[in-house]
Design a protein around this motif. Sequence first.
Motif: not given
Length: 475
Positions: A95-117
């Motif tokens: 809550a204090e330090h992250l812009y967003d988080f993912h629960v394993y396993p990683l999904e390339g498409e979703r990760l790329t979208t969040v990174l772009g934002h």
Amino acid sequence: MRELLVVSKDDLTDDIARFLSENGWSLCYARSPETASKLADERKVLVGVVLFPTSRDTRLSAQLQQTVAELPQVKWIAALTEQMLSEREIKHFVAEHLYDFHVYPLEGERLTTVLGHAYGMARLERELAHHQEIKVPSRFGLVGESPQMRHLYRMLQRAAESDVSVLITGPTGTGKELAARAIHDHSERADGPYVAINCAAIPPSLLQSELFGHEKGSFTSANARKSGYIQSAAGGTLFLDEIGDMPMESQATLLRFLEDKIVTPIGSTRGKHIDVRILASTNVDLEGAIQNKRFRADLYYRLAFLTVETPALSERGKDIELLARHFLDEVTRDAGTRQLKIGQDALATLLSYAWPGNVRELRSVIFQAALSCEGLTIQASDLKIQGHPRGPYGAHGGHGRDAPEKHNGASAGHYVIGTLKSAREESEKRNLEYALERNACNITRTAQDLGVSRMTLYRLMAKHGVERSAIESSN
């Protein structure tokens, strides 16, 4: 290509790394906080991914959290397990330090979208920070908005609107000379001269000559006629700094001047009327000096028509953060250093320190840290301060009138100071426990009292193992 900092014990899987590369990301890996900080600075990284271990590894997890906390300028996305999200400490961290988080396993498409934002937001914030200067609240050329400073502003306004003598009291390093200058600059004498003299810096044998002047030949080294400081300040203000160190003989002469406003230089029989306002300052207890026959009571009453007290920095709470930012802007402007931020661990250290040297010491600490800092964020290790932690009952840890004799089995303010980190954490825990006690364990009121969010308060309680039930039962 956009730079992406990956902090992990292991690399990303080949398919995820390839997907990110195909979508415009250049990956750089860091295995330690030091490497992460260096890469973030060198490559001007805006976005990062931190990969927590899938198996329980408390030490590695703590190191990864430290890395993220020490690089707040980076927008972080974390990958972690469902089990980790059930842990209270991790929830606070997310809550204090992250812009967003993912629960394993990683999904390339979703990760790329969040990174772009995240990248878009980071660029926008950096552009705004570049074009907009942070406004630090100030009045009379002084920085601060604490109740103590608001009271000081009212007293300075009152002093500026009058023309009486003013005595400015307060510990060394609290800005007494700045207060004197503010009174002059906002008074009807602002267009006249402002002359400051440090009574402690002039040998007693020369002080009267410096103040009142002398005629040629009036003493051995008087080779020419000289006007004194009082005459130089005619039509304006004379500030007598450290008046408590003035010799008794000079005190008598100054008293005569205050009574009739006539200056008679040494060696002269003719006096001259001088229109000047006297401001004086001291860090000495003048009432005690009067009792010890070291200061004249009649001079004290002449000087103290109005008394203004500058508060100790340890009493000013979040003004410490405002001043630190102000001095950081100052060193950036004057010394031409790169734009820096103050990390959360450094800020905690600043807020937990007692500041025996007050604002002057804080300025020195920030300047040294800014000039020696290797990254873009000042860390606690960059601050050259040791000892003097603030106790829960004030700057000296338990010597206030209302301080209990013991707290958690230890004499308040008399605990052994080990490393700077341990001293800071001990002080932070004591402040936290006392704030909870003072507010009857009400989370909202305690957070407001400490100047933090409720989320940060919960994180601090978890960090130090402080339970409301234990505090309530002890009462």
